[in-house]
Write a protein that holds these residues in place. Structure first.
Motif, PDB file in Angstrom:
ATOM      1  N   THR A  46       0.837  -1.201   0.000  1.00 36.70           N
ATOM      2  CA  THR A  46       0.000   0.000   0.000  1.00 36.70           C
ATOM      3  C   THR A  46       0.869   1.247   0.000  1.00 36.70           C
ATOM      4  N   ASN A  50       0.655   4.498  -2.308  1.00 34.12           N
ATOM      5  CA  ASN A  50       0.500   5.829  -1.724  1.00 34.12           C
ATOM      6  C   ASN A  50       1.580   6.799  -2.187  1.00 34.12           C
ATOM      7  N   SER A  53       0.622   7.716  -5.841  1.00 31.57           N
ATOM      8  CA  SER A  53      -0.465   8.699  -5.900  1.00 31.57           C
ATOM      9  C   SER A  53      -0.150   9.913  -5.022  1.00 31.57           C
ATOM     10  N   ILE A  55       0.314  10.514  -1.884  1.00 33.51           N
ATOM     11  CA  ILE A  55      -0.255  10.770  -0.564  1.00 33.51           C
ATOM     12  C   ILE A  55       0.857  10.759   0.479  1.00 33.51           C
ATOM     13  N   TYR A  56       1.842   9.922   0.257  1.00 39.84           N
ATOM     14  CA  TYR A  56       3.045   9.947   1.097  1.00 39.84           C
ATOM     15  C   TYR A  56       4.219  10.444   0.276  1.00 39.84           C
ATOM     16  N   PRO A  75      -0.954  15.122  -4.945  1.00 37.85           N
ATOM     17  CA  PRO A  75      -1.898  14.084  -5.387  1.00 37.85           C
ATOM     18  C   PRO A  75      -2.848  14.563  -6.494  1.00 37.85           C
ATOM     19  N   ASP A  76      -3.332  15.815  -6.368  1.00 36.13           N
ATOM     20  CA  ASP A  76      -4.282  16.270  -7.377  1.00 36.13           C
ATOM     21  C   ASP A  76      -3.617  16.436  -8.738  1.00 36.13           C
ATOM     22  N   ALA A  79      -3.365  13.044 -10.422  1.00 38.87           N
ATOM     23  CA  ALA A  79      -4.690  12.662 -10.912  1.00 38.87           C
ATOM     24  C   ALA A  79      -4.924  13.330 -12.265  1.00 38.87           C
ATOM     25  N   ARG A  85      -6.985   5.931  -8.595  1.00 33.57           N
ATOM     26  CA  ARG A  85      -6.762   4.846  -7.649  1.00 33.57           C
ATOM     27  C   ARG A  85      -8.017   4.484  -6.862  1.00 33.57           C
ATOM     28  N   PHE A  87      -8.897   2.571  -2.846  1.00 31.17           N
ATOM     29  CA  PHE A  87      -8.252   2.470  -1.543  1.00 31.17           C
ATOM     30  C   PHE A  87      -8.527   1.120  -0.902  1.00 31.17           C
ATOM     31  N   ASN A  89      -9.156   0.505   2.310  1.00 26.63           N
ATOM     32  CA  ASN A  89     -10.414   0.699   3.046  1.00 26.63           C
ATOM     33  C   ASN A  89     -11.180   1.753   2.276  1.00 26.63           C
ATOM     34  N   ILE A  90     -12.183   1.295   1.560  1.00 25.37           N
ATOM     35  CA  ILE A  90     -12.934   2.162   0.649  1.00 25.37           C
ATOM     36  C   ILE A  90     -13.038   3.612   1.142  1.00 25.37           C
ATOM     37  N   GLU A  91     -12.707   4.538   0.271  1.00 24.82           N
ATOM     38  CA  GLU A  91     -12.793   5.963   0.606  1.00 24.82           C
ATOM     39  C   GLU A  91     -13.760   6.644  -0.342  1.00 24.82           C
ATOM     40  N   LEU A  92     -15.060   6.396  -0.144  1.00 25.18           N
ATOM     41  CA  LEU A  92     -16.045   7.059  -0.991  1.00 25.18           C
ATOM     42  C   LEU A  92     -16.605   8.269  -0.256  1.00 25.18           C
ATOM     43  N   ALA A 168     -12.915   5.753 -10.121  1.00 26.93           N
ATOM     44  CA  ALA A 168     -11.560   5.873 -10.674  1.00 26.93           C
ATOM     45  C   ALA A 168     -11.598   5.855 -12.201  1.00 26.93           C
TER      46      ALA A 168
ATOM     47  N   SER B 204     -14.162  13.098   2.370  1.00 27.76           N
ATOM     48  CA  SER B 204     -12.884  12.405   2.446  1.00 27.76           C
ATOM     49  C   SER B 204     -11.804  13.209   1.729  1.00 27.76           C
ATOM     50  N   SER B 207      -9.442  11.042  -0.598  1.00 22.49           N
ATOM     51  CA  SER B 207      -9.888  10.642  -1.915  1.00 22.49           C
ATOM     52  C   SER B 207     -10.247  11.854  -2.762  1.00 22.49           C
ATOM     53  N   GLN B 209      -8.449  14.518  -2.969  1.00 15.89           N
ATOM     54  CA  GLN B 209      -7.169  14.827  -3.613  1.00 15.89           C
ATOM     55  C   GLN B 209      -6.885  13.868  -4.747  1.00 15.89           C
ATOM     56  N   SER B 210      -7.132  12.580  -4.489  1.00 19.75           N
ATOM     57  CA  SER B 210      -6.823  11.587  -5.506  1.00 19.75           C
ATOM     58  C   SER B 210      -7.754  11.679  -6.702  1.00 19.75           C
ATOM     59  N   MET B 211      -8.862  12.412  -6.546  1.00 14.72           N
ATOM     60  CA  MET B 211      -9.747  12.655  -7.683  1.00 14.72           C
ATOM     61  C   MET B 211      -9.348  13.939  -8.412  1.00 14.72           C
ATOM     62  N   GLY B 212      -8.268  14.556  -7.968  1.00 11.26           N
ATOM     63  CA  GLY B 212      -7.792  15.743  -8.664  1.00 11.26           C
ATOM     64  C   GLY B 212      -8.255  17.050  -8.050  1.00 11.26           C
ATOM     65  N   VAL B 213      -8.867  17.002  -6.859  1.00 15.02           N
ATOM     66  CA  VAL B 213      -9.324  18.233  -6.209  1.00 15.02           C
ATOM     67  C   VAL B 213      -8.144  18.885  -5.480  1.00 15.02           C
ATOM     68  N   THR B 358      -5.890   5.950   4.260  1.00 10.65           N
ATOM     69  CA  THR B 358      -6.021   4.634   3.620  1.00 10.65           C
ATOM     70  C   THR B 358      -6.172   3.451   4.551  1.00 10.65           C
TER      71      THR B 358
END
Ligand SMILES: Nc1ncnc2c1ncn2[C@@H]1O[C@H](COP(=O)(O)OP(=O)(O)OP(=O)(O)O)[C@@H](O)[C@H]1O
Ligand SMILES: [Mg+2]
Lengths: 267, 358
Positions: A46, A50, A53, A55-56, A75-76, A79, A85, A87, A89-92, A168, B204, B207, B209-213, B358
């Motif tokens: 993971t 990360n 993408s 995040i780290y 990260p943006d 994208a 991506r 996750f 643990n789902i991040e919706l 995604a 979130s 996520s 950020q990971s969507m480009g926001v 995550t």
């Protein structure tokens, strides 16, 4: 190989305080390839996703995506380059509907600025219709029609996983990072997933870098597999070669053949 | 329950989802259009006040309810707007220009206050906004040559390009028009990519950020828009009150604003207005009911605050989704009359999401 790889990870290392989560890992993901990371819990899989993408932040190493060095990006920004991506643990967006979640996937393709949005100009309206059309394509692709207007908080786990995959895909990425896409799915759902992964590669031409524990799924869909343990490289090759690699067997079973470590990975 | 057959994507894009919307909101707008001629002056001034607080509540709702950023110093932005309006009106600026300038300056201050939001979240952010509100208040108190300090400042009449008016009816219609316009603006934002980015950040950050926001941009934007609406409300209330002092824009006011969004129902546009109505009407109702209570209770000092406090606690305990949540239940009950089940609309309470990666 004449064409350069889509993604290349060179000598990546990550330390969290005293722990070395990833140590000197290098690999390439080619266009239209399904590349899988495997390894026991805590191997650093993971963490690799990360870092890609963004995040780290990595401690050392370099990552290139389609000719861009992405190691300094946010990260943006990645994208925007076309890396999407899911996750572990789902991040919706829990309080929003499936449709609204998927529309956020169109964020990188949005049109108009703040003022145009404030007045909802005809061009914004047109762009909203176009976004909706694209989202409907993805809904159709993943068979989510029945859930379109439902709020995420009320959906079963398996559906949420599909929604996250759909979100995604709405980015129209060139590289898709999937973190344990089959975890929590029943065999039937896992079977659907395998077909979708093939379709994503074949029909949409998207490369996939995934972390996965289910070895039968891994063998079925992956072109190449990288095995890691304690953050370190163990083996790289075709699924069949990696499965029988002595280092991999040792990583999973341990020197003392402690079978309990394997439990989570058996079907 | 109403089942809507969807035949085109536009149905999900339009503001009025079905004909019922057009009818009921049309009726509401019509009623509000004739109100000043039908109602006693005092009652229409209460509606004016509700609309002003509705605008401010709308701004705070955008920030807290839709972007998930909490501000407990929001009255400071009202203060900036109110004083700006007072000063510019005194200098002879026409009302629309002064109003625009008040909004712009509040927005600018809001963008600055939003900076800590790029680093901290939750309680820490709330405290940062509170600290900033104290600074703003202090500046207003100290800058006597412009603001009159603690003595306060008289605000001139509305100047519509030379025509000066103090008519409450004209003021009512100005507030009415601005309420409608700002509500439409916020609704537009929410159905466009900007609003979706706000909601994504609320639900979130990782996520989003990971969507480009881009977090920094949208958080700053949310603060700026929210502050500009507070500034607009502040500027209008300056004209309404005719005399402003720094303590009108202190911590108590900030908490009132927070109550508007909490009691109204976080994450709903209706909620901002229900909350404003509640804030304006409750003291009136309490004052009226005093006459009907036994004198021993009715004449007690501080009764108003105690009752007010009790009502608030009751809301937080029994109706966490706010007045809007109750309203949805009542509406559904009427629509489903014989079929209504008790836990039909039960859903998870909304807690602010804790920091989690995550
Ligand atoms: N944010 C963090 N701070 C400190 N340590 C971390 C952090 N994230 C991961 N680690 C550590 O890094 C190591 C690798 O974690 P990672 O989540 O990448 O493992 P994984 O291979 O994905 O395992 P799993 O199969 O359980 O998902 C672990 O020892 C973990 O505790
Ligand atoms: Mg993992």
């Amino acid at each position: 190989m004449s064409t350069p790889p889509l993604l290349s990870v060179e000598n990546l290392s990550v330390r969290f305080g005293g722990i070395t989560a990833v140590s000197n890992i290098s690999f390439d993901v080619r266009r239209r390839e399904v590349f899988t990371l495997i390894g026991p819990n805590g191997a650093g899989k993971t963490t690799v996703l990360n870092i890609i993408s963004r995040i780290y932040q990595q401690t050392a190493g370099n990552i290139n995506f389609d000719g861009y060095c992405i190691t300094g990006m946010k990260p943006d920004a990645v994208a925007g380059l076309g890396i999407a991506r899911t996750f572990q643990n789902i991040e919706l967006f829990e309080h929003a509907t499936v449709l609204q979640n998927l529309l956020i996937g169109r964020h990188t393709r949005r049109q108009g600025n703040f003022w145009q949005h404030l007045f909802f100009t005809p061009s914004v309206r047109e762009a909203e219709r176009a976004a909706r059309e694209k989202v409907e394509e993805v809904i159709e692709f993943l068979d989510l029609q029945h859930y379109r207007d439902l709020v995420i908080a009320g959906l079963p786990y398996g559906i949420r996983k599909v929604v996250e995959l759909a979100r995604a895909l709405c980015i129209e990425p060139r590289l898709l990072l999937l973190d344990e896409p089959s975890s929590g799915l029943n065999p039937e759902e896992t079977n659907d997933l395998a077909f979708w992964i093939d379709d994503i590669r074949e029909e949409l031409g998207i490369a996939i870098l995934m972390v996965e524990h289910d070895m039968s799924l891994v063998s079925r869909v992956s072109d190449r597999v990288l095995a890691m343990n304690y953050g370190e490289f163990v083996a790289l090759g075709s699924p069949d070669d990696v499965k029988v690699h002595p280092g991999v067997i040792e990583a999973y079973l341990g020197k003392g053949n402690d079978i309990s470590l394997l439990r989570r990975h058996l079907p | 329950m109403r089942f809507i057959f969807k035949t085109s994507y536009d149905q999900d894009i339009r503001l009025a989802r079905h004909s019922g919307y057009v009818f009921w909101y049309g009726l509401l707008l019509a009623a509000l259009s004739v109100a000043p001629f039908v109602l006693p002056v005092y009652w229409s001034s209460l509606i004016t006040m509700t609309m002003i607080y509705g605008i401010v509540g709308l701004g705070l709702m955008l920030l807290s309810g839709f972007t998930g950023l909490f501000s407990i110093g929001h009255a400071a932005f009202m203060g900036v707007g109110a004083y700006m309006q007072g000063v510019l009106t005194a200098q002879g600026w026409p009302f629309p220009f002064a109003l625009a300038a008040s909004m712009v300056s509040s927005a600018a201050v809001g963008a600055v206050v939003g900076l800590p939001a790029l680093r901290v979240r939750g309680l820490y952010l709330a405290i940062a906004t509170l600290a900033f509100a104290f600074i703003v208040q202090e500046v207003i108190v100290r800058w006597e040559s412009v603001t009159g300090g603690n003595r306060g400042m008289a605000v001139g009449m509305i100047n519509l390009f030379g025509w000066k008016t103090g008519s409450p009816i004209v003021f009512y219609y100005i507030c009415f028009a601005l309420t409608v316009l700002t509500t439409l603006g916020v609704l537009n934002l929410l159905r466009s990519p900007t609003g979706r980015a706000f909601v994504a950040i609320r639900d979130s950050e990782v996520s989003a950020q990971s969507m480009g926001v881009t977090l920094a941009y949208y958080k700053t934007l949310s603060f700026a828009v929210s502050a500009s609406l507070a500034g607009l409300g502040g500027a209008l209330s300056a004209h309404m009150l005719r005399f402003i002092t720094p303590d009108q824009f202190g911590i108590v006011q900030s908490i009132d604003l927070l109550l508007i969004v909490m009691i109204g129902g976080l994450g709903s546009i209706h909620g901002a207005f229900f909350g404003a109505l509640f804030l304006i009407l409750t003291p009136q109702v309490i004052a009226l009911s005093k006459d009907y209570l036994p004198p021993a209770i009715g004449q007690t000092v501080g009764l108003q605050s105690v009752l007010y406090g009790l009502v608030l606690i009751a809301f937080v305990l029994f109706e966490p989704t706010g007045i809007y949540g109750r309203w949805v239940k009542i509406r559904t009950w009427f629509e489903l009359a014989p079929l209504y089940r008790k836990n039909l609309l039960k859903r998870q309470r909304r807690f602010q999401k804790t920091e989690r990666l995550t």
